[in-house]
Design a protein around this motif. Sequence first.
Motif, mmCIF file in Angstrom:
data_model
loop_
_atom_site.group_PDB
_atom_site.id
_atom_site.type_symbol
_atom_site.label_atom_id
_atom_site.label_comp_id
_atom_site.label_asym_id
_atom_site.label_seq_id
_atom_site.Cartn_x
_atom_site.Cartn_y
_atom_site.Cartn_z
ATOM 1 N N HIS A 184 43.358 40.520 48.137
ATOM 2 C CA HIS A 184 43.481 40.495 49.595
ATOM 3 C C HIS A 184 42.127 40.545 50.302
ATOM 4 C CE1 HIS A 184 47.447 41.800 48.156
ATOM 5 N NE2 HIS A 184 47.913 41.241 49.239
ATOM 6 N N GLY A 185 41.058 40.364 49.529
ATOM 7 C CA GLY A 185 39.725 40.392 50.126
ATOM 8 C C GLY A 185 39.321 41.767 50.607
ATOM 9 N N LEU A 186 39.855 42.804 49.977
ATOM 10 C CA LEU A 186 39.600 44.179 50.407
ATOM 11 C C LEU A 186 38.771 44.943 49.369
ATOM 12 C CD1 LEU A 186 43.178 45.003 51.770
ATOM 13 C CD2 LEU A 186 41.122 44.512 53.129
ATOM 14 N N ASP A 187 37.935 44.216 48.654
ATOM 15 C CA ASP A 187 37.125 44.826 47.590
ATOM 16 C C ASP A 187 36.300 46.001 48.086
ATOM 17 O OD1 ASP A 187 37.311 41.820 47.640
ATOM 18 O OD2 ASP A 187 36.890 42.075 45.511
ATOM 19 N N GLY A 188 35.903 45.968 49.341
ATOM 20 C CA GLY A 188 35.069 47.032 49.882
ATOM 21 C C GLY A 188 35.747 48.375 49.920
ATOM 22 N N ASP A 189 37.064 48.408 49.686
ATOM 23 C CA ASP A 189 37.806 49.670 49.727
ATOM 24 C C ASP A 189 38.062 50.252 48.349
ATOM 25 O OD1 ASP A 189 38.493 50.544 52.448
ATOM 26 O OD2 ASP A 189 39.398 48.564 52.621
ATOM 27 N N LEU A 190 37.401 49.747 47.334
ATOM 28 C CA LEU A 190 37.626 50.261 45.977
ATOM 29 C C LEU A 190 37.367 51.758 45.859
ATOM 30 C CD1 LEU A 190 36.221 47.347 43.802
ATOM 31 C CD2 LEU A 190 38.464 48.414 43.523
ATOM 32 N N ALA A 191 36.440 52.254 46.628
ATOM 33 C CA ALA A 191 36.124 53.684 46.552
ATOM 34 C C ALA A 191 37.013 54.529 47.454
ATOM 35 C CB ALA A 191 34.657 53.911 46.923
ATOM 36 N N ASN A 192 37.771 53.900 48.331
ATOM 37 C CA ASN A 192 38.575 54.631 49.312
ATOM 38 C C ASN A 192 40.001 54.842 48.807
ATOM 39 O OD1 ASN A 192 36.334 54.550 51.019
ATOM 40 N ND2 ASN A 192 36.973 52.602 51.899
ATOM 41 N N LYS A 193 40.116 55.551 47.709
ATOM 42 C CA LYS A 193 41.405 55.672 47.025
ATOM 43 C C LYS A 193 42.450 56.408 47.862
ATOM 44 C CE LYS A 193 39.404 55.470 42.394
ATOM 45 N NZ LYS A 193 39.273 56.158 41.071
ATOM 46 N N ALA A 194 42.053 57.462 48.529
ATOM 47 C CA ALA A 194 43.014 58.230 49.321
ATOM 48 C C ALA A 194 43.592 57.372 50.442
ATOM 49 C CB ALA A 194 42.356 59.480 49.892
ATOM 50 N N PHE A 195 42.731 56.611 51.082
ATOM 51 C CA PHE A 195 43.184 55.737 52.158
ATOM 52 C C PHE A 195 44.125 54.660 51.633
ATOM 53 C CE2 PHE A 195 42.441 51.617 54.290
ATOM 54 C CZ PHE A 195 43.020 51.898 55.524
ATOM 55 N N ILE A 196 43.757 54.004 50.533
ATOM 56 C CA ILE A 196 44.588 52.939 49.972
ATOM 57 C C ILE A 196 45.933 53.498 49.512
ATOM 58 C CG2 ILE A 196 44.806 51.287 48.075
ATOM 59 C CD1 ILE A 196 42.973 50.394 50.359
ATOM 60 N N ARG A 197 45.947 54.692 48.967
ATOM 61 C CA ARG A 197 47.230 55.279 48.556
ATOM 62 C C ARG A 197 48.139 55.466 49.765
ATOM 63 N NH1 ARG A 197 48.367 60.899 45.100
ATOM 64 N NH2 ARG A 197 50.653 60.819 45.354
ATOM 65 N N LYS A 198 47.584 55.915 50.872
ATOM 66 C CA LYS A 198 48.376 56.077 52.093
ATOM 67 C C LYS A 198 48.905 54.737 52.587
ATOM 68 C CE LYS A 198 46.050 60.274 53.744
ATOM 69 N NZ LYS A 198 45.183 60.855 54.804
ATOM 70 N N VAL A 199 48.083 53.706 52.461
ATOM 71 C CA VAL A 199 48.518 52.362 52.847
ATOM 72 C C VAL A 199 49.700 51.925 51.984
ATOM 73 C CG1 VAL A 199 47.875 49.909 52.757
ATOM 74 C CG2 VAL A 199 46.322 51.571 53.804
ATOM 75 N N LEU A 200 49.577 52.095 50.672
ATOM 76 C CA LEU A 200 50.612 51.655 49.745
ATOM 77 C C LEU A 200 51.916 52.427 49.913
ATOM 78 C CD1 LEU A 200 48.434 51.286 46.514
ATOM 79 C CD2 LEU A 200 49.294 49.444 47.972
#
Length: 284
Positions: free
Chosen positions: A98-114
């Motif tokens: 999804h072109g969101l490679d810059g968020d690889l370190a933002n695990k807590a945020f991505i988990r909330k998104v998912l």
Amino acid sequence: MRSILPCVGCANCCRSKSSFCRHAASEDAMTPAISIGLGGIAGWRVLQRTEARQIEITAKDAMIQRATGYFRENLTASTTAEDLVGDYRMLQVALGAHGLDGDLANKAFIRKVLESDLGDRSSLVNRLGDKRYLKLAQQFQTRDKAATREDMTQAYIQQQFQKRVGQSDESYRLALNARNELQTFATRASSDRTMWFEVLGNKPLRRVFEGAFGFSPSMGGLSVDRQVEEFTKASERVLGSSSFAKLGTAETVDKLITRFLALSQAQTNTGSNRYSAALSLLTR
């Protein structure tokens, strides 16, 4: 902090800040660039003719085959958001698709998104201005994991191709992304106004429209409603329509990208003669 839309009609803080990831940076250094050998519109035409072959070559790259193979093997119906963000190799593909490679370190945020409730308009993912996060959550939450595996791996390959092109010429990467995004916009039932808000929140796509319309990044200092007004007026003037049903057609997309590339090339050159030559391409 990421920008969150309080409602669908407001995009004051659409842009998300990218995080620097050392893993991603090291992988980029290993990624072979795709060089066209030409710049501007001429190079874009060559890229269009060779794109299918270049994507095929990209898909056969050993590093990409390992990444997509691992993702296909490990994403199952029982995979939770916690599982995904806890597995760097899987997360790399999911975000990269999804072109969101810059968020690889933002695990807590991505988990909330998912884990966001897709049916709740007030949930995190529905309030984010960048709808790539919503697409990520929608794909992850679908019960048809076989389709998710296939869709994400194909999108990941496409994004890796674009990344390799961008290492030689970032304007081509932006053009490829804009073409693909606008093709999907044309088939959606959302209102044009809603989709213009999404353009404002999608930084890569916004850059193409800004470039084609001759807008300065300072446009972002205006109120969001004013920005939408200016973008739609410019779209009517430059492209002949502000409706995404029209903007997503091959003819209009080509017109947008041609203008974006011509003006981008003009900005990188010096001297008024070169600038005039680039502009003349737009009227042919």
